[in-house]
Scaffold this motif. Sequence first.
Motif, PDB file in Angstrom:
ATOM      1  N   GLU A 133       0.814  -1.221   0.000  1.00  0.00           N
ATOM      2  CA  GLU A 133       0.000   0.000   0.000  1.00  0.00           C
ATOM      3  C   GLU A 133       0.846   1.270   0.000  1.00  0.00           C
ATOM      4  O   GLU A 133       0.494   2.258  -0.648  1.00  0.00           O
ATOM      5  CB  GLU A 133      -0.932  -0.017   1.216  1.00  0.00           C
ATOM      6  N   SER A 139      -4.506   5.337  -6.371  1.00  0.00           N
ATOM      7  CA  SER A 139      -5.329   4.670  -5.358  1.00  0.00           C
ATOM      8  C   SER A 139      -6.345   3.692  -5.957  1.00  0.00           C
ATOM      9  O   SER A 139      -6.823   2.802  -5.252  1.00  0.00           O
ATOM     10  CB  SER A 139      -6.040   5.695  -4.472  1.00  0.00           C
ATOM     11  N   SER A 140      -6.648   3.809  -7.241  1.00  0.00           N
ATOM     12  CA  SER A 140      -7.587   2.851  -7.846  1.00  0.00           C
ATOM     13  C   SER A 140      -7.004   1.432  -7.858  1.00  0.00           C
ATOM     14  O   SER A 140      -7.747   0.459  -7.941  1.00  0.00           O
ATOM     15  CB  SER A 140      -7.970   3.284  -9.261  1.00  0.00           C
ATOM     16  N   LEU A 142      -5.694  -0.039  -5.385  1.00  0.00           N
ATOM     17  CA  LEU A 142      -5.972  -0.676  -4.097  1.00  0.00           C
ATOM     18  C   LEU A 142      -7.180  -1.603  -4.145  1.00  0.00           C
ATOM     19  O   LEU A 142      -7.261  -2.551  -3.365  1.00  0.00           O
ATOM     20  CB  LEU A 142      -6.145   0.384  -3.007  1.00  0.00           C
ATOM     21  N   LYS A 143      -8.100  -1.370  -5.085  1.00  0.00           N
ATOM     22  CA  LYS A 143      -9.276  -2.252  -5.194  1.00  0.00           C
ATOM     23  C   LYS A 143      -8.887  -3.676  -5.589  1.00  0.00           C
ATOM     24  O   LYS A 143      -9.640  -4.619  -5.367  1.00  0.00           O
ATOM     25  CB  LYS A 143     -10.293  -1.677  -6.175  1.00  0.00           C
ATOM     26  N   TYR A 145      -6.627  -5.275  -4.138  1.00  0.00           N
ATOM     27  CA  TYR A 145      -6.079  -5.869  -2.913  1.00  0.00           C
ATOM     28  C   TYR A 145      -7.048  -5.725  -1.741  1.00  0.00           C
ATOM     29  O   TYR A 145      -6.686  -5.210  -0.693  1.00  0.00           O
ATOM     30  CB  TYR A 145      -4.741  -5.214  -2.563  1.00  0.00           C
ATOM     31  N   PRO A 146      -8.281  -6.208  -1.869  1.00  0.00           N
ATOM     32  CA  PRO A 146      -9.250  -6.031  -0.770  1.00  0.00           C
ATOM     33  C   PRO A 146      -8.816  -6.750   0.509  1.00  0.00           C
ATOM     34  O   PRO A 146      -9.157  -6.310   1.607  1.00  0.00           O
ATOM     35  CB  PRO A 146     -10.547  -6.617  -1.327  1.00  0.00           C
ATOM     36  N   GLN A 147      -8.063  -7.844   0.391  1.00  0.00           N
ATOM     37  CA  GLN A 147      -7.553  -8.553   1.573  1.00  0.00           C
ATOM     38  C   GLN A 147      -6.114  -8.150   1.904  1.00  0.00           C
ATOM     39  O   GLN A 147      -5.476  -8.777   2.754  1.00  0.00           O
ATOM     40  CB  GLN A 147      -7.599 -10.082   1.373  1.00  0.00           C
ATOM     41  N   GLN A 148      -5.612  -7.145   1.217  1.00  0.00           N
ATOM     42  CA  GLN A 148      -4.232  -6.681   1.383  1.00  0.00           C
ATOM     43  C   GLN A 148      -3.232  -7.829   1.214  1.00  0.00           C
ATOM     44  O   GLN A 148      -2.227  -7.917   1.917  1.00  0.00           O
ATOM     45  CB  GLN A 148      -4.051  -5.962   2.719  1.00  0.00           C
ATOM     46  N   ASP A 149      -3.526  -8.700   0.258  1.00  0.00           N
ATOM     47  CA  ASP A 149      -2.627  -9.812  -0.071  1.00  0.00           C
ATOM     48  C   ASP A 149      -1.714  -9.360  -1.208  1.00  0.00           C
ATOM     49  O   ASP A 149      -1.934  -9.631  -2.365  1.00  0.00           O
ATOM     50  CB  ASP A 149      -3.423 -11.067  -0.446  1.00  0.00           C
ATOM     51  N   TRP A 150      -0.671  -8.668  -0.821  1.00  0.00           N
ATOM     52  CA  TRP A 150       0.214  -7.977  -1.747  1.00  0.00           C
ATOM     53  C   TRP A 150       1.023  -8.941  -2.601  1.00  0.00           C
ATOM     54  O   TRP A 150       1.172 -10.105  -2.277  1.00  0.00           O
ATOM     55  CB  TRP A 150       1.149  -7.049  -0.955  1.00  0.00           C
TER      56      TRP A 150
END
Length: 164
Positions: A133, A139-140, A142-143, A145-150
């Motif tokens: 992040e 910033s679009s 980021l959608k 990665y809803p579970q922040q599984d980078w």
Amino acid sequence: MQKIDYSQLELNPFTMIGNEAFLLTAGTMKDWNTMTAGWGGLGFIWGEPSVFVFVRESRYTLSFMDKYDRFTLSFFPPEMKNALDFCGSHSGRDTDKAKGAAITPVEVDGTVTFEEANLVFSCRKASKTLIDEKQIIDSSVLKLYPQQDWHDMYIGYIDGVYIP
């Protein structure tokens, strides 16, 4: 497989990576895993012909990318779509992907690709960077990665290009 010079390639990376997908494989013939990938690119960096690929932290293939210095990108003819779908929907933690996808592992440059591939990039790892992040400017993104599984991004130098 026959080794050719990368300068002989005539291809569209936008369709071949973005639309058709490929298998990303790391390891040796005794210890390897593969996954279907659809993100990445081809280019020239640090004076070398290169690829860049992305692997989510949750993927089993990540441990093989970290453990071994070499990996392949294997591209297949359209009739092999079911094999790519299988490898993208099953984990190598508990599935023999080669058997399930009906593909034949073969060694190239000390790592693994598949006999059925019609184009293979044999690569040597050059770098790894965590995409998270803090590094996202648009910033679009980021959608995705809803579970922040980078993803980890790997850059690899292309040491060999192979065709049937």
